[in-house]
Design a protein around this motif. Structure first.
Motif, short mmCIF file in Angstrom:
data_model
loop_
_atom_site.label_atom_id
_atom_site.label_comp_id
_atom_site.label_asym_id
_atom_site.label_seq_id
_atom_site.Cartn_x
_atom_site.Cartn_y
_atom_site.Cartn_z
N SER A 119 0.84 -1.19 0.00
CA SER A 119 0.00 0.00 0.00
C SER A 119 0.88 1.24 0.00
O SER A 119 2.01 1.23 0.49
N THR A 125 -3.96 0.95 7.30
CA THR A 125 -3.27 -0.34 7.41
C THR A 125 -4.21 -1.53 7.40
O THR A 125 -3.80 -2.63 7.06
N GLY A 126 -5.46 -1.34 7.79
CA GLY A 126 -6.40 -2.47 7.79
C GLY A 126 -5.89 -3.61 8.63
O GLY A 126 -5.69 -3.49 9.82
N ALA A 127 -5.61 -4.74 8.00
CA ALA A 127 -5.16 -5.95 8.71
C ALA A 127 -3.65 -5.91 8.99
O ALA A 127 -3.12 -6.82 9.59
N GLY A 128 -2.97 -4.89 8.53
CA GLY A 128 -1.53 -4.80 8.76
C GLY A 128 -0.80 -4.37 7.51
O GLY A 128 -1.38 -4.25 6.44
N VAL A 130 1.76 -5.13 4.61
CA VAL A 130 2.32 -6.25 3.87
C VAL A 130 3.45 -5.72 2.99
O VAL A 130 3.31 -4.69 2.33
#
Length: 181
Positions: A119, A125-128, A130
């Protein structure tokens, strides 16, 4: 005393001294939505050509701002000497792969992860977060800033000093004007 020479020698010193106060710079851009400022790290200084170098992610907000206008303001502050330096000019990404790759080679492995996120910088960040390290070099961007004007201010109880500078394109030197602090 030649203030411009002293200023650029200080900027050059800040590129190698990680504790120098001028190493962390306020980098100010503008867009249709208005101004934006953020801190960046001074990575290089070309005294002869009056240019500074910074690194960024190609997907960062500052890159979209530079598409709107290349006009940039930089703000340096040294709390030890009570000196402020403001620079205005234009910033643009370097596109020569040989030059960009040479800068990339200076980036330690642990810092390359900053350019490897799937991203864009500033995205939720949502779920983290990556990472894909195969994309890191693709997102790494070298920004060059061409200085056009400088405004130096020294705060002192015995009397403040202020000097303005305009780059004389014909001579490549700075035209210096004493200013009211």
């Amino acid at each position: 005393m030649n203030h411009a020479v002293e200023i650029w020698q200080t900027l050059l010193r800040a590129t190698v001294d990680k504790k120098h106060p001028w190493r962390v710079v306020s980098f100010c851009t503008a867009s249709a939505e208005g101004p934006a400022a953020r801190s960046v790290i001074l990575r290089g200084a070309d005294v002869e050509h009056k240019r500074l170098v910074f690194y960024t992610d190609s997907r960062s907000q500052k890159m979209s701002h530079l598409q709107h206008t290349q006009a940039v303001a930089l703000l340096f502050w040294n709390p030890r000497s009570n000196e402020q330096l403001r620079l205005t000019g234009k910033a643009y990404p370097l596109t020569d792969d040989t030059i960009v790759n040479a800068h990339w080679q200076r980036i330690p492995d642990y810092a390359r992860k900053d350019y490897a996120t799937l991203s864009a910088p500033g995205a939720a960040t949502g779920a983290g977060v990556v990472h894909d390290f195969s994309l890191a070099r693709q997102h790494f961007t070298v920004l060059e800033f061409q200085a056009e004007h400088m405004d130096w201010l020294k705060l002192d109880r015995e009397g403040h000093q202020r000097v303005g500078f305009a780059l004389n394109r014909q001579t490549g030197t700075w035209d210096e004007t004493a200013l009211v602090p």
